[in-house]
Enzyme design. Sequence first.
Site, PDB file in Angstrom:
ATOM      1  CB  ALA A 102      -0.935   0.005   1.213  1.00 17.24           C
ATOM      2  CB  SER A 103       4.363   1.992   0.578  1.00 17.28           C
ATOM      3  OG  SER A 103       4.979   1.020  -0.233  1.00 17.28           O
TER       4      SER A 103
ATOM      5  CB  SER B 287       1.636 -10.000 -14.295  1.00 13.24           C
ATOM      6  OG  SER B 287       2.212  -9.444 -15.462  1.00 13.24           O
TER       7      SER B 287
ATOM      8  CE1 TYR C 159       6.287  -9.857 -11.696  1.00 10.86           C
ATOM      9  CE2 TYR C 159       5.678  -9.890 -14.019  1.00 10.86           C
ATOM     10  CZ  TYR C 159       5.453  -9.455 -12.721  1.00 10.86           C
ATOM     11  OH  TYR C 159       4.388  -8.628 -12.448  1.00 10.86           O
TER      12      TYR C 159
ATOM     13  CB  ALA D 216       7.615 -19.200 -13.611  1.00  6.22           C
ATOM     14  CB  SER D 217       6.484 -15.695  -9.705  1.00  8.75           C
ATOM     15  OG  SER D 217       6.324 -14.421 -10.306  1.00  8.75           O
ATOM     16  CE  LYS D 218       3.080 -10.869 -10.111  1.00  5.56           C
ATOM     17  NZ  LYS D 218       2.402 -10.452  -8.867  1.00  5.56           N
TER      18      LYS D 218
END
Length: 252
Positions: free
Chosen positions: A17-18, A143, A156, A158-160
């Site tokens: 949230a930053s 994504s 990246y 693969a992670s999504k």
Amino acid sequence: MQTPMHLTGRHVLVTGASAGIGRATAVLLSRLGARVTLTGRDETRLADTLAELAGDGHRMAAFDLADIDAIPAWIKELATSHGPFGGLAHCAGLQVSKPVRGVDLAFFDQILHVNLASALALARGLRQKGCHGDAGALVYVASVAAWVGQPGNAVYAASKGGLISAVRSLAMELLRDGLRVNAVAPGLVETEMTERFRATTTAEQFQAIVDRHPLGLGKPEDVANAVAFLLSDASRWITGVTLPVDGGHLVR
């Protein structure tokens, strides 16, 4: 007549949230009536987000989601002290491009740890007794990279992709807890993360990516709108799906 998009009285946790999508999501949820708990690692930037929220009852709770095993107890503590959650928007994530020839175990573990392991730990925490109301919703930010091939983006993606698969299984597993689980899959959005990504590409490469978005690059608010929809009762009959929010990238 009250719109089904309202979140009045609902306590929602927003990670990341930053800045960027997380900040835009927190601001929108507060305007829809939610009581928002903000989390991220940078207290100063979280305080900046807190100052932008509408209404009362919001708070910030700095936490490093890399501490996977501590997440369930942390969520339990938040719910005990400030009330059960009616929703959770997981906007935190890490995008770093690296050709496969440069991928080592440390890089692989870092990306999967931040983008996938923390997401599963949050689900584990939210489903605990007393941590959510009779009905709630969990929304992850995935994504379009999970579906669209791009050089240097295999880990990246693969992670999504793993996150999108997890959403379908979690949706079935958490039904008995009264929790819906969905995701949004943004295309390229104008955030600080995108600026860091731009720095790793040539001007020609970056422009080629921009050109794949017929509606142009997105704004954080475009993704926040979709997250709010999936958290609200307007989507009460939707679970286990990933909604592209990509400026037409996937249909081009």
